[in-house]
Design a protein around this motif. Structure first.
Motif, PDB file in Angstrom:
ATOM      1  N   ILE A 102      17.389  72.739  17.728  1.00  0.00           N
ATOM      2  CA  ILE A 102      17.503  71.292  17.763  1.00  0.00           C
ATOM      3  C   ILE A 102      18.353  70.839  18.940  1.00  0.00           C
ATOM      4  CG2 ILE A 102      18.399  69.297  16.535  1.00  0.00           C
ATOM      5  CD1 ILE A 102      17.735  71.048  13.973  1.00  0.00           C
ATOM      6  N   ALA A 103      19.553  71.346  19.036  1.00  0.00           N
ATOM      7  CA  ALA A 103      20.439  70.915  20.105  1.00  0.00           C
ATOM      8  C   ALA A 103      20.615  72.070  21.096  1.00  0.00           C
ATOM      9  CB  ALA A 103      21.773  70.485  19.520  1.00  0.00           C
ATOM     10  N   GLY A 104      21.472  71.879  22.083  1.00  0.00           N
ATOM     11  CA  GLY A 104      21.679  72.905  23.096  1.00  0.00           C
ATOM     12  C   GLY A 104      22.286  74.166  22.496  1.00  0.00           C
ATOM     13  N   PRO A 105      22.208  75.295  23.245  1.00  0.00           N
ATOM     14  CA  PRO A 105      22.701  76.574  22.721  1.00  0.00           C
ATOM     15  C   PRO A 105      24.189  76.539  22.366  1.00  0.00           C
ATOM     16  CG  PRO A 105      22.215  76.716  25.073  1.00  0.00           C
ATOM     17  CD  PRO A 105      21.642  75.433  24.590  1.00  0.00           C
ATOM     18  N   GLU A 106      24.995  75.775  23.094  1.00  0.00           N
ATOM     19  CA  GLU A 106      26.420  75.711  22.805  1.00  0.00           C
ATOM     20  C   GLU A 106      26.662  75.056  21.442  1.00  0.00           C
ATOM     21  OE1 GLU A 106      25.123  74.607  25.620  1.00  0.00           O
ATOM     22  OE2 GLU A 106      25.869  75.961  27.168  1.00  0.00           O
ATOM     23  N   ILE A 107      25.888  74.020  21.140  1.00  0.00           N
ATOM     24  CA  ILE A 107      26.037  73.343  19.853  1.00  0.00           C
ATOM     25  C   ILE A 107      25.543  74.249  18.734  1.00  0.00           C
ATOM     26  CG2 ILE A 107      25.386  71.296  18.517  1.00  0.00           C
ATOM     27  CD1 ILE A 107      25.120  69.786  21.173  1.00  0.00           C
ATOM     28  N   GLY A 134      20.186  58.434  22.281  1.00  0.00           N
ATOM     29  CA  GLY A 134      21.370  58.538  21.427  1.00  0.00           C
ATOM     30  C   GLY A 134      21.508  59.866  20.738  1.00  0.00           C
ATOM     31  N   ASN A 135      20.612  60.828  21.022  1.00  0.00           N
ATOM     32  CA  ASN A 135      20.703  62.167  20.450  1.00  0.00           C
ATOM     33  C   ASN A 135      21.911  62.900  21.028  1.00  0.00           C
ATOM     34  OD1 ASN A 135      20.092  64.533  19.132  1.00  0.00           O
ATOM     35  ND2 ASN A 135      18.414  65.110  20.509  1.00  0.00           N
ATOM     36  N   VAL A 136      22.371  63.928  20.328  1.00  0.00           N
ATOM     37  CA  VAL A 136      23.469  64.764  20.793  1.00  0.00           C
ATOM     38  C   VAL A 136      22.875  66.027  21.397  1.00  0.00           C
ATOM     39  CG1 VAL A 136      25.146  66.400  19.859  1.00  0.00           C
ATOM     40  CG2 VAL A 136      25.337  63.979  19.307  1.00  0.00           C
ATOM     41  N   ASP A 137      23.289  66.369  22.603  1.00  0.00           N
ATOM     42  CA  ASP A 137      22.746  67.565  23.248  1.00  0.00           C
ATOM     43  C   ASP A 137      23.718  68.006  24.333  1.00  0.00           C
ATOM     44  OD1 ASP A 137      21.050  69.614  24.058  1.00  0.00           O
ATOM     45  OD2 ASP A 137      19.269  68.352  23.993  1.00  0.00           O
ATOM     46  N   THR A 138      23.334  69.034  25.082  1.00  0.00           N
ATOM     47  CA  THR A 138      24.179  69.474  26.184  1.00  0.00           C
ATOM     48  C   THR A 138      23.604  69.045  27.529  1.00  0.00           C
ATOM     49  OG1 THR A 138      23.054  71.603  26.021  1.00  0.00           O
ATOM     50  CG2 THR A 138      25.187  71.420  24.977  1.00  0.00           C
ATOM     51  N   VAL A 139      22.474  68.339  27.491  1.00  0.00           N
ATOM     52  CA  VAL A 139      21.910  67.768  28.718  1.00  0.00           C
ATOM     53  C   VAL A 139      21.572  66.308  28.461  1.00  0.00           C
ATOM     54  CG1 VAL A 139      20.991  69.843  29.818  1.00  0.00           C
ATOM     55  CG2 VAL A 139      19.662  68.711  28.021  1.00  0.00           C
ATOM     56  N   ALA A 174      31.435  74.029  23.430  1.00  0.00           N
ATOM     57  CA  ALA A 174      30.650  72.877  22.973  1.00  0.00           C
ATOM     58  C   ALA A 174      31.365  71.579  23.315  1.00  0.00           C
ATOM     59  CB  ALA A 174      30.398  72.973  21.471  1.00  0.00           C
ATOM     60  N   LEU A 175      32.692  71.588  23.126  1.00  0.00           N
ATOM     61  CA  LEU A 175      33.492  70.384  23.384  1.00  0.00           C
ATOM     62  C   LEU A 175      33.275  69.871  24.808  1.00  0.00           C
ATOM     63  CD1 LEU A 175      35.715  68.384  22.582  1.00  0.00           C
ATOM     64  CD2 LEU A 175      37.399  70.097  23.192  1.00  0.00           C
ATOM     65  N   HIS A 176      33.169  70.821  25.751  1.00  0.00           N
ATOM     66  CA  HIS A 176      33.035  70.412  27.140  1.00  0.00           C
ATOM     67  C   HIS A 176      31.596  70.134  27.547  1.00  0.00           C
ATOM     68  CE1 HIS A 176      37.103  72.312  27.344  1.00  0.00           C
ATOM     69  NE2 HIS A 176      37.296  71.117  27.861  1.00  0.00           N
ATOM     70  N   LYS A 177      30.637  70.575  26.718  1.00  0.00           N
ATOM     71  CA  LYS A 177      29.236  70.412  27.128  1.00  0.00           C
ATOM     72  C   LYS A 177      28.510  69.296  26.395  1.00  0.00           C
ATOM     73  CE  LYS A 177      28.323  74.418  29.616  1.00  0.00           C
ATOM     74  NZ  LYS A 177      27.328  75.437  29.911  1.00  0.00           N
ATOM     75  N   VAL A 178      29.050  68.896  25.236  1.00  0.00           N
ATOM     76  CA  VAL A 178      28.322  67.918  24.428  1.00  0.00           C
ATOM     77  C   VAL A 178      28.221  66.574  25.142  1.00  0.00           C
ATOM     78  CG1 VAL A 178      28.571  66.431  22.406  1.00  0.00           C
ATOM     79  CG2 VAL A 178      28.711  68.900  22.156  1.00  0.00           C
ATOM     80  N   VAL A 179      27.008  66.039  25.200  1.00  0.00           N
ATOM     81  CA  VAL A 179      26.808  64.690  25.734  1.00  0.00           C
ATOM     82  C   VAL A 179      25.879  63.938  24.792  1.00  0.00           C
ATOM     83  CG1 VAL A 179      27.235  65.063  28.194  1.00  0.00           C
ATOM     84  CG2 VAL A 179      25.007  65.639  27.218  1.00  0.00           C
ATOM     85  N   ILE A 180      25.997  62.609  24.840  1.00  0.00           N
ATOM     86  CA  ILE A 180      25.097  61.762  24.071  1.00  0.00           C
ATOM     87  C   ILE A 180      23.985  61.328  25.016  1.00  0.00           C
ATOM     88  CG2 ILE A 180      24.943  59.683  22.640  1.00  0.00           C
ATOM     89  CD1 ILE A 180      26.945  61.698  21.567  1.00  0.00           C
ATOM     90  N   CYS A 181      22.742  61.501  24.600  1.00  0.00           N
ATOM     91  CA  CYS A 181      21.610  61.136  25.446  1.00  0.00           C
ATOM     92  C   CYS A 181      21.625  59.625  25.678  1.00  0.00           C
ATOM     93  CB  CYS A 181      20.300  61.568  24.769  1.00  0.00           C
ATOM     94  SG  CYS A 181      18.828  61.039  25.673  1.00  0.00           S
TER      95      CYS A 181
END
Lengths: 201, 201
Positions: free
Chosen positions: B5-10, A64-69, A53-60
């Motif tokens: 809600i968020a990506g699968p990693e989160i 401003g949402n938190v996601d992996t894309v 998760a640490l490496h994939k988390v991005v802020i849209c």
């Protein structure tokens, strides 16, 4: 200073676990022992999940949402209503509304509230980007879902002023009795608001 | 099923955080958002600390303590009294006694209690290794610091029987009024035990 009990690596793990909201020094020690005891079932997969998760988390960059894309899945979901932007303080509020399936539109996370005391002004929040989005052709309504606190409502008023130039409807969440709530336990302000906003039955 | 809600990693990170004692699904989400928000101050160092601890944690083959070296620092500390072995159920109990600086001797973690209901017999606990240690020349006393529960006391009696062949004194923790405790809030069993074990003033 208390005696060091286990090795420095274990102490450090406990020290950082204790900084999680909901955990204190004592529960962090319990959590650490639980992890060590459940090494294969929990310690290994939790560490791997955090690492990933640490490496994939991005802020849209859009909302401003938190996601992996980026842009996030909410922003890119074509089935969602693009005419409504729901404004929230924090990502946690967005998640709460999503869990309730209460919003079919887009979101915008402003990242907090204006606060003279804490020295948080308009430039510290994502308000300029909201005004920019609201000025777009598609957007017809901005729903302010900010907390019903003094700072939240101050921020709501400020955002309303800033949106005056855009041709959008600005709305806010209804105040009233929580569903399932008992009148006896409600505060006076909520009761007064619920009476004032009464609806035909 | 709730909406993702968020990506699968989160989601996976939240799912495993929720398994920590003291955290549930809601507080795990709060913890995850806290981590993401405090990325450099907390998320990165916590993940690194877990990673490091995961690879360094070992169980002491002598006493069952958790540490980063084997034998553990308690077992190898030459300033500690080698004539006393304090028997505890879990590593958490050992840590509690160490925090209180209550024991200057060695420890032995049996790893639980005998329990007919849960199908835990003597072979599932580290009792044989305790008997072996107690038979050593140095050891003069075995202090049973097991929980004052039915299972804990059953286990204490069983261990006492098993130690009959060794020439060691077997003792147990005193029962009584907790220091700072108010009589009015104490259970009847504790009060009766405290009266029975009264001491000259």
């Amino acid at each position: 200073m208390s005696r060091k009990i286990a090795g420095p690596e274990i102490e450090r793990m406990i020290q950082f676990l204790a900084k999680l909201p909901g955990l204190g020094p004592r529960s962090a020690r319990r959590a650490a022992l639980h992890l060590i005891k459940q090494k294969d079932q929990l310690f290994v997969p939790l560490t791997a999940a955090l690492e990933e998760a640490l490496h994939k988390v991005v802020i849209c960059t859009n909302c401003g949402n938190v996601d992996t894309v980026d842009p996030c899945t909410v922003c890119t979901d074509l089935r969602r209503d693009r005419t409504v932007i729901c404004v929230v303080e924090e990502v946690g509020d967005l998640w709460a509304l999503e869990r309730a399936s209460a919003i079919s539109g887009q979101y915008h996370v402003v990242g907090g509230t204006l606060s003279a005391l804490d020295g948080i002004g308009p430039d510290d929040l994502n308000i300029a980007s909201l005004v920019e989005r609201a000025a777009g052709d598609e957007v017809a309504e901005v729903l302010l879902a900010l907390n019903a606190t003094v700072d939240g409502q101050t921020t709501a008023h400020y955002i309303t002023d800033r949106l005056a130039g855009c041709s959008v409807r600005v709305s806010r969440l209804a105040h009233g009795v929580p569903v399932g709530g008992e009148l006896d336990y409600l505060d006076d302000g909520t009761l007064a608001a619920a009476v004032k906003a009464r609806r035909p039955f």
